[in-house]
Design a protein around this motif. Structure first.
Motif, mmCIF file in Angstrom:
data_model
loop_
_atom_site.group_PDB
_atom_site.id
_atom_site.type_symbol
_atom_site.label_atom_id
_atom_site.label_comp_id
_atom_site.label_asym_id
_atom_site.label_seq_id
_atom_site.Cartn_x
_atom_site.Cartn_y
_atom_site.Cartn_z
ATOM 1 N N ARG A 99 72.006 -21.545 34.402
ATOM 2 C CA ARG A 99 72.950 -21.580 35.527
ATOM 3 C C ARG A 99 72.918 -22.903 36.281
ATOM 4 O O ARG A 99 73.951 -23.420 36.686
ATOM 5 N N ARG A 100 71.719 -23.458 36.496
ATOM 6 C CA ARG A 100 71.616 -24.644 37.341
ATOM 7 C C ARG A 100 70.499 -25.538 36.810
ATOM 8 O O ARG A 100 69.731 -25.150 35.932
ATOM 9 N N GLU A 122 73.505 -24.627 42.295
ATOM 10 C CA GLU A 122 74.310 -24.267 41.129
ATOM 11 C C GLU A 122 75.674 -24.941 41.161
ATOM 12 O O GLU A 122 76.217 -25.306 40.118
ATOM 13 N N ASN A 123 76.222 -25.112 42.363
ATOM 14 C CA ASN A 123 77.541 -25.721 42.527
ATOM 15 C C ASN A 123 77.422 -27.016 43.340
ATOM 16 O O ASN A 123 76.440 -27.235 44.050
ATOM 17 N N ASP A 124 78.455 -27.854 43.234
ATOM 18 C CA ASP A 124 78.529 -29.102 43.988
ATOM 19 C C ASP A 124 77.288 -29.963 43.747
ATOM 20 O O ASP A 124 76.634 -30.465 44.677
ATOM 21 N N ILE A 125 76.967 -30.150 42.466
ATOM 22 C CA ILE A 125 75.780 -30.921 42.102
ATOM 23 C C ILE A 125 75.942 -32.389 42.490
ATOM 24 O O ILE A 125 74.979 -33.047 42.924
ATOM 25 N N ARG A 128 68.944 -25.809 47.100
ATOM 26 C CA ARG A 128 69.790 -24.727 46.617
ATOM 27 C C ARG A 128 70.685 -24.146 47.703
ATOM 28 O O ARG A 128 71.768 -23.633 47.409
ATOM 29 N N PRO A 185 73.267 -24.557 50.725
ATOM 30 C CA PRO A 185 74.207 -25.635 51.064
ATOM 31 C C PRO A 185 74.001 -26.242 52.452
ATOM 32 O O PRO A 185 74.401 -27.378 52.693
#
Length: 328
Positions: A249-250, A265-268, A295, A297
């Motif tokens: 996932r990440r 996981e998002n906006d790496i 992890r 935000p």
């Protein structure tokens, strides 16, 4: 015999008739031989036997003799083929048949005398020929270009191949090799992979030691996009030892000094930008810490090393106000 002479008369009466009959038959035979006609041989008596099966009668009546011989030969060949297959000798038989065929073609002037291989970098000429199944016994006449191409493309290093036969004896092979992109570690095994995640070979050569290292299930097929994003931040990339794919996932980053960076996981991309800025301004990577958790935000959590945690605890103890005498 009875004294009246009856038996004697009977024998004497038949003798002249038999002699006359024998003489007549002999005369007829001599006459036919003189006239050139073959003497008629008395017909042999027919042996009475049980009637044959109707199918057998039809076969005997309508089946030509040569067809029967051909069917017999086919039956023998089929039995031999069955024995070859059943005994596990089919591959040896086909190889011997192919060698015989190629030997005849080579003797007729179709021997491969010149081989040109274009596009190879990692593989040697001998390796390319061995992969394609081309050897010293192969003839250009019976070489199947499609089969050679399929064998070459089945090799992990070769993404495409073109085979060109130039009669009477030149073979040209053009290949497109994959490029070693990264090292992939999975279940304790280390492999060299290409950009599309294809495993090229086990890691046994030191020439691949400078490739980036990715770890974890699924990291082989996701490495290209992540490493391309990491390349946008060369400062972070330069201190990274390995990229670890967690739970498919990440990503986590393991830096060369052992520091772990837990990416979201998002906006790496945004997380990497913040990480690069913090190190340039605050020298984050030089601090006495073991992990940075990004992890969530809205916050960044830093885990101190054991020594740093003890030092920080002692510092806070010293800063606590001491109780005065008489204070409750």
């Amino acid at each position: 015999m009875d004294g009246a002479g009856r038996l004697g008369r009977s024998l004497r009466s038949r003798g002249p008739q038999a002699d006359l009959k024998a003489a007549a038959i002999g005369a007829v035979v001599l006459l036919r031989e003189r006239l050139g006609r073959p003497a008629r041989v008395p017909a042999r008596p027919v042996i009475d036997r049980a009637p044959s099966n109707r199918v057998i009668l039809l076969i005997e009546r309508y089946l030509p003799n040569r067809l029967g011989v051909a069917l017999t030969v086919m039956m023998l060949l089929g039995s031999a083929g069955f024995g070859i297959v059943k005994g596990g000798h089919l591959d040896d038989f086909l190889a011997a048949l192919s060698d015989t065929r190629n030997a005849l073609a080579n003797s007729a002037g179709f021997r491969i005398t010149t081989v040109v291989i274009n596009g190879r970098k990692q593989l040697s000429q001998d390796e390319v020929l061995a992969i394609g199944g081309v050897n010293g016994r192969s003839s250009l006449l019976f070489l199947d270009a499609a089969t050679v191409r399929d064998k070459l493309k089945a090799n992990a290093w070769i993404s495409d191949a073109t085979i060109l036969k130039l009669y009477p004896g030149q073979l040209q092979i053009d290949i497109v090799e994959r490029t070693a992109f990264a090292l992939w570690q999975q279940d304790g095994r280390l492999s060299v992979i290409s950009e599309d995640g294809a495993v090229l070979e086990p890691y046994v050569s030191r020439r691949f030691v400078t490739l980036p290292l990715v770890v974890g299930k699924g990291a082989d097929v996701r490495a290209r996009d992540f490493l391309a994003l990491l390349d946008r931040y060369p400062h972070v990339r330069s201190v990274t030892k390995a990229a670890i794919f967690v739970g498919e996932r990440r990503w986590n980053l393991r830096l060369k000094d052992g520091l772990d960076i837990r990416l979201p996981e998002n906006d790496i991309g945004n997380a990497l930008a913040v990480l690069s800025k913090l190190d340039k301004e605050e020298r984050l990577f030089s601090r006495d810490i073991v992990a940075v958790d990004m992890r969530l935000p809205d916050r960044l959590t830093v885990q101190l090393s054991e020594d740093a945690a003890k030092a920080r605890e002692e510092l806070f103890k010293d800063k606590k106000p001491k109780k005065k005498a008489g204070d409750a």
